[in-house]
Design a protein around this motif. Structure first.
Motif, mmCIF file in Angstrom:
data_model
loop_
_atom_site.group_PDB
_atom_site.id
_atom_site.type_symbol
_atom_site.label_atom_id
_atom_site.label_comp_id
_atom_site.label_asym_id
_atom_site.label_seq_id
_atom_site.Cartn_x
_atom_site.Cartn_y
_atom_site.Cartn_z
ATOM 1 N N GLU A 1 22.474 5.848 -20.779
ATOM 2 C CA GLU A 1 23.040 7.784 -20.548
ATOM 3 C C GLU A 1 23.911 7.557 -19.566
ATOM 4 O OE1 GLU A 1 19.914 12.029 -19.616
ATOM 5 O OE2 GLU A 1 18.865 9.623 -20.264
ATOM 6 N N VAL A 2 23.041 6.620 -18.641
ATOM 7 C CA VAL A 2 24.134 6.518 -17.302
ATOM 8 C C VAL A 2 25.878 6.516 -17.552
ATOM 9 C CG1 VAL A 2 25.519 5.727 -15.089
ATOM 10 C CG2 VAL A 2 22.665 6.369 -15.639
ATOM 11 N N ARG B 1 6.440 12.202 -23.800
ATOM 12 C CA ARG B 1 6.728 10.759 -24.360
ATOM 13 C C ARG B 1 6.144 9.384 -23.822
ATOM 14 N NH1 ARG B 1 12.841 8.872 -22.976
ATOM 15 N NH2 ARG B 1 11.200 8.456 -21.471
ATOM 16 N N ASP B 2 6.452 9.826 -22.779
ATOM 17 C CA ASP B 2 5.774 8.657 -21.728
ATOM 18 C C ASP B 2 4.518 9.021 -22.130
ATOM 19 O OD1 ASP B 2 8.873 7.458 -21.227
ATOM 20 O OD2 ASP B 2 8.539 8.433 -19.317
ATOM 21 N N LEU B 3 4.026 9.805 -22.170
ATOM 22 C CA LEU B 3 2.619 9.432 -22.313
ATOM 23 C C LEU B 3 1.774 9.028 -23.989
ATOM 24 C CD1 LEU B 3 0.404 13.302 -20.908
ATOM 25 C CD2 LEU B 3 -0.253 10.116 -20.010
ATOM 26 N N ALA B 4 2.745 9.020 -24.539
ATOM 27 C CA ALA B 4 2.554 9.047 -26.082
ATOM 28 C C ALA B 4 2.435 7.104 -27.011
ATOM 29 C CB ALA B 4 3.410 9.630 -26.972
ATOM 30 N N MET B 5 4.092 6.783 -25.342
ATOM 31 C CA MET B 5 4.575 5.631 -25.753
ATOM 32 C C MET B 5 5.329 5.073 -24.118
ATOM 33 S SD MET B 5 6.668 3.796 -28.384
ATOM 34 C CE MET B 5 7.625 4.158 -28.200
ATOM 35 N N SER B 6 4.673 4.837 -23.715
ATOM 36 C CA SER B 6 5.476 4.359 -22.358
ATOM 37 C C SER B 6 6.386 3.053 -22.106
ATOM 38 C CB SER B 6 4.735 3.648 -20.841
ATOM 39 O OG SER B 6 5.602 4.028 -19.783
ATOM 40 N N LYS B 7 7.252 3.139 -21.527
ATOM 41 C CA LYS B 7 8.632 1.902 -22.415
ATOM 42 C C LYS B 7 9.707 1.997 -20.833
ATOM 43 C CE LYS B 7 12.125 4.505 -24.585
ATOM 44 N NZ LYS B 7 12.664 4.233 -26.277
ATOM 45 N N ASP B 8 10.197 0.509 -20.893
ATOM 46 C CA ASP B 8 11.314 0.595 -19.859
ATOM 47 C C ASP B 8 12.084 1.340 -20.413
ATOM 48 O OD1 ASP B 8 12.554 -0.899 -17.793
ATOM 49 O OD2 ASP B 8 12.875 -2.735 -18.789
ATOM 50 N N ASP B 9 11.765 1.939 -18.933
ATOM 51 C CA ASP B 9 13.894 2.898 -19.505
ATOM 52 C C ASP B 9 14.384 2.764 -18.545
ATOM 53 O OD1 ASP B 9 12.468 4.772 -20.428
ATOM 54 O OD2 ASP B 9 11.779 6.694 -18.898
ATOM 55 N N ASP B 10 15.123 1.257 -17.854
ATOM 56 C CA ASP B 10 15.370 0.754 -17.508
ATOM 57 C C ASP B 10 16.781 1.114 -17.896
ATOM 58 O OD1 ASP B 10 14.505 0.740 -15.168
ATOM 59 O OD2 ASP B 10 14.708 -1.830 -14.506
ATOM 60 N N ALA B 11 16.696 0.050 -18.834
ATOM 61 C CA ALA B 11 18.352 0.376 -20.513
ATOM 62 C C ALA B 11 18.256 1.673 -21.093
ATOM 63 C CB ALA B 11 17.580 -0.773 -21.477
ATOM 64 N N GLU B 12 17.971 1.883 -21.188
ATOM 65 C CA GLU B 12 17.367 3.206 -21.701
ATOM 66 C C GLU B 12 18.782 4.506 -20.610
ATOM 67 O OE1 GLU B 12 14.785 7.355 -23.393
ATOM 68 O OE2 GLU B 12 14.136 5.660 -23.121
ATOM 69 N N ALA B 13 18.270 4.457 -19.533
ATOM 70 C CA ALA B 13 18.507 4.662 -18.415
ATOM 71 C C ALA B 13 20.655 4.590 -18.359
ATOM 72 C CB ALA B 13 17.812 4.963 -16.613
ATOM 73 N N ILE C 1 24.307 14.514 -15.274
ATOM 74 C CA ILE C 1 23.544 15.186 -15.605
ATOM 75 C C ILE C 1 21.735 15.055 -15.661
ATOM 76 C CG2 ILE C 1 22.324 16.506 -17.517
ATOM 77 C CD1 ILE C 1 25.105 16.334 -18.883
ATOM 78 N N CYS C 2 21.909 13.429 -15.472
ATOM 79 C CA CYS C 2 20.720 13.017 -15.989
ATOM 80 C C CYS C 2 20.082 12.142 -14.018
ATOM 81 C CB CYS C 2 20.816 11.643 -17.193
ATOM 82 S SG CYS C 2 22.174 10.369 -16.338
ATOM 83 N N ALA D 1 25.541 -5.004 -16.822
ATOM 84 C CA ALA D 1 26.284 -5.958 -16.571
ATOM 85 C C ALA D 1 26.107 -6.468 -18.839
ATOM 86 C CB ALA D 1 27.441 -6.693 -16.053
ATOM 87 N N PRO D 2 27.418 -6.677 -19.412
ATOM 88 C CA PRO D 2 28.970 -5.888 -18.581
ATOM 89 C C PRO D 2 28.692 -4.221 -19.119
ATOM 90 C CG PRO D 2 28.617 -6.824 -21.651
ATOM 91 C CD PRO D 2 27.609 -6.679 -20.189
ATOM 92 N N LEU D 3 28.097 -4.061 -20.257
ATOM 93 C CA LEU D 3 27.836 -2.653 -20.305
ATOM 94 C C LEU D 3 28.113 -1.634 -18.814
ATOM 95 C CD1 LEU D 3 27.180 0.597 -22.167
ATOM 96 C CD2 LEU D 3 24.889 0.021 -21.008
ATOM 97 N N LEU D 4 27.571 -1.444 -17.729
ATOM 98 C CA LEU D 4 28.278 -0.947 -16.409
ATOM 99 C C LEU D 4 28.348 -2.122 -15.594
ATOM 100 C CD1 LEU D 4 25.071 1.646 -16.353
ATOM 101 C CD2 LEU D 4 27.639 1.656 -16.523
ATOM 102 N N GLN D 5 29.245 -1.638 -14.172
ATOM 103 C CA GLN D 5 29.815 -3.348 -13.297
ATOM 104 C C GLN D 5 29.728 -2.441 -12.188
ATOM 105 O OE1 GLN D 5 33.341 -5.105 -14.698
ATOM 106 N NE2 GLN D 5 31.952 -6.477 -15.295
ATOM 107 N N VAL D 6 29.546 -3.262 -10.937
ATOM 108 C CA VAL D 6 28.508 -2.531 -9.565
ATOM 109 C C VAL D 6 30.176 -2.964 -8.921
ATOM 110 C CG1 VAL D 6 28.255 -1.628 -7.842
ATOM 111 C CG2 VAL D 6 26.586 -1.612 -9.910
ATOM 112 N N VAL D 7 31.771 -2.756 -8.361
ATOM 113 C CA VAL D 7 32.652 -2.806 -8.347
ATOM 114 C C VAL D 7 32.773 -2.475 -6.255
ATOM 115 C CG1 VAL D 7 33.861 -4.030 -10.384
ATOM 116 C CG2 VAL D 7 34.366 -1.201 -9.266
ATOM 117 N N GLU D 8 34.271 -2.900 -5.916
ATOM 118 C CA GLU D 8 34.234 -2.475 -4.330
ATOM 119 C C GLU D 8 36.320 -1.480 -4.471
ATOM 120 O OE1 GLU D 8 33.147 -0.590 -0.641
ATOM 121 O OE2 GLU D 8 31.900 -1.459 -1.769
ATOM 122 N N ALA D 9 36.369 -0.882 -4.375
ATOM 123 C CA ALA D 9 37.322 -0.188 -4.281
ATOM 124 C C ALA D 9 38.703 -0.836 -3.197
ATOM 125 C CB ALA D 9 37.093 1.286 -4.839
#
Length: 468
Positions: free
Chosen positions: A208-209, A193-205, A230-231, A252-260
C-alpha cells in the motif's frame, strides 16, 4: 475446562457486583488511574436504544473498566476464561467457574497460591496449541498488555474466539484498538477483516505504501509517511509507530530506505519504491473530496468575479486540501515541481517551498478538470511555469458538476458469526469510603458485523445505564 493440565476448577460463589469494588484500586497504579478518570468532566451521550443478538465484543482502554465488567457482566452460570491474567486479580473477580492463563509460569504460580478457588494454566496464545481450551466457555477476557500494538491484540482474538464457540461475551483491554476505532474513519473495515482472519500486515502495508509513493514520483521522506499518505494514519496502528523504519527496510527491493545527500535534514531519510504500475486513487475516496473542494470554492467565488488563483488557493482550509492532496497525488505534477525549466528558483525536493509548488500544481490541475470553474490567463506552453501560475485567475461559471463513481455494487450473502462490537468508556466517581463507582457506561462507537463484514453502524454515541 476440559484437559486443562491440572485438576478441575472449583466453582466460585457468586459475588454481589459492587460489594468488592474497592478491589479495583488494589495497587498504586490503579489508584492513580482512578483519580485520573474521576477528574475528567462527565460526558452525556444520547442515541437510539435497542438490543442486538450476537457475540458481544467490548473494547476498553483501561484496567478499571475491564475489572468492572468482570464483576458486573459475568453471571454465576458462566464459564469464564481470561488470557493474559498476570497475577490473577481480575480472574478472581469473576462470579463463576474461572480459568486464568498467562505465558509467565511464575505469575501463574503466584495466582494459584493467592486464588486457589480458580483454575490456572500457562500458555502462549501465539506460540502454543490452545485447542485444550474449554469449548463450553461463555466469557473471554483478553489483556495481553493495554498498550500493546493493534495487531497482536487482533491476532489473539482471531485465534481464541473460534476455539470457544459457546462464547456470548468477549472483553478486550487495548488502548491501541480503542483509539484506532475512534480516530480512523475506515478502521472498522480493517477490524472486521482481522476478526475473521488476522494475518501479518507488514507485507500488505508495504504494498500500500509503494502504491501511494509511486503517485508521488517514487520517493517520500520517512518523516512524512504518516501525514502525506492515505494509509498513513492507519499505519501507526497496523505496523506500530516504533516499527515503521525497520519494516520498510525489510521490504527491499520493493522499498528502499536511503539517505539523500542534500535537502533539509528532517527530510533526508527517504523511502524509494521500485518501478511499477501507478494505480489511480479509489473513486470512492477521491470523489467526495473533489465535491467538498468544489463546494468550498463555489462559496468563495459565488459573486461571479474573477479571483487570482493564488489568492483562492491561500483561502482554502489547509486540512481539506491536505486530504485531497494525499488522495489525488499525481507523479507528473511532482516531477514538474522539480523541473528547473518550470521554476527558476530550482527548489530542493521536499523542502517547504517545493511542497507548496506541488500543492499549487495539484490545485491548478483540479480547476482545469472541473467544468464549473474557468481558469483565465496565458501560458506559453502546455505546462505552466510557476511564474505563469501566479498570474492565472479563476472564476465560477455558475454550473454545478456532479461526479459519480461508476461502481457496480453486487449484493453478497452475509453468512457467518454475528458480532456486536462496542468501544466502551464510563463516567466514574468516588462512592462512600473512596470506593470506585461508575455512574454511566458509555458506548462511544458500535457496529454490527457478520462474517467479517460491516453490516451496520449501530450508533455514534449511546449511553447505557450502569449495571445496578
Amino acid at each position: 475446562f476440559g484437559s486443562c493440565r491440572s485438576s478441575r476448577p472449583k466453582a466460585v460463589v457468586a459475588i454481589k457486583p459492587f460489594s468488592r469494588m474497592s478491589e479495583l484500586v488494589d495497587s498504586k497504579a490503579s489508584a492513580r488511574l482512578f483519580r485520573k478518570v474521576c477528574s475528567r468532566e462527565p460526558r452525556t451521550f444520547q442515541g437510539p436504544s435497542g438490543s442486538y443478538t450476537g457475540l458481544q465484543l467490548l473494547v476498553v482502554k483501561h484496567t478499571l473498566l475491564y475489572r468492572h465488567l468482570a464483576m458486573t457482566r459475568v453471571s454465576e452460570g458462566d464459564r469464564a476464561v481470561e488470557v493474559g491474567c498476570s497475577y490473577g486479580h481480575c480472574t478472581a473477580l469473576f462470579g463463576c467457574t474461572a480459568l486464568g492463563i498467562d505465558h509467565a509460569p511464575e505469575k501463574i504460580e503466584d495466582a494459584r497460591r493467592a486464588y486457589p478457588q480458580c483454575q490456572w494454566g500457562c500458555g502462549d496464545v501465539f506460540g502454543d496449541d490452545m485447542s485444550w481450551l474449554d469449548r463450553d466457555a461463555t466469557v473471554l477476557f483478553l489483556d495481553i498488555g493495554g498498550g500493546r500494538n493493534y495487531k497482536p491484540v487482533m491476532k489473539a482474538l482471531a485465534i481464541l474466539i473460534p476455539l470457544m464457540p459457546s462464547l456470548r461475551l468477549v472483553v478486550a483491554k487495548s488502548i491501541e484498538v480503542s483509539t484506532f476505532l475512534l480516530k480512523i474513519e475506515s478502521s472498522i473495515l480493517t477490524v472486521a477483516r482481522d476478526l475473521a482472519m488476522s494475518k501479518d500486515d507488514d507485507a500488505e502495508a508495504a504494498e500500500e505504501v509503494a502504491v501511494e509513493i509511486r503517485r508521488r514520483g517514487g520517493e517520500l521522506p520517512v518523516s512524512l509517511i504518516y501525514s502525506h499518505l492515505i494509509c498513513g494514519p492507519s499505519l501507526r496502528y497496523l505496523v506500530g509507530k516504533q516499527r515503521i523504519v525497520s519494516v520498510l527496510k525489510k521490504m527491499a527491493p520493493l522499498l528502499q530506505v536511503v539517505e539523500a545527500s542534500s535537502g533539509p535534514p528532517e527530510v533526508r531519510e527517504r523511502v524509494r519504491v521500485a518501478q511499477g504500475e501507478v494505480l489511480p486513487p479509489p473513486p470512492s475516496v477521491l470523489l467526495p473530496l473533489r465535491e467538498e473542494l468544489s463546494r468550498r470554492l463555489r462559496k468563495q467565488l459565488n459573486n461571479g468575479q474573477e479571483w487570482a488563483l493564488l489568492a483562492v488557493f491561500g483561502r482554502l482550509p489547509r486540512g481539506l486540501f491536505k486530504k485531497f492532496l494525499a488522495v489525488a497525488a499525481d507523479p507528473e505534477l511532482h516531477r514538474q515541481a522539480s523541473d528547473p525549466s518550470l521554476d527558476a528558483r530550482s527548489v530542493e525536493p521536499w523542502s517547504e517551498v517545493w511542497q507548496s509548488s506541488v500543492a499549487l500544481r495539484h490545485f491548478h490541475a483540479f480547476l482545469v478538470s472541473a467544468p464549473e470553474f474557468a481558469v483565465l490567463g496565458d501560458t506559453m506552453a502546455q505546462v505552466a511555469t510557476m511564474d505563469e501560475l501566479y498570474k492565472l485567475r479563476v472564476r465560477w461559471t455558475g454550473e454545478v458538476s456532479v461526479e459519480a463513481a461508476d461502481v457496480d455494487v453486487v449484493p453478497q450473502a452475509l453468512n457467518g458469526q454475528r458480532v456486536v462490537l462496542q468501544v466502551l468508556d464510563g463516567n466514574w466517581c468516588a462512592a462512600e469510603g473512596d470506593v470506585p463507582e461508575i455512574k454511566d457506561l458509555i458506548v462511544e462507537r458500535a457496529w454490527l458485523l457478520v462474517g467479517g463484514q460491516v453490516v451496520e453502524q449501530l450508533t455514534d454515541e449511546v449511553t447505557e445505564e450502569a449495571d445496578e
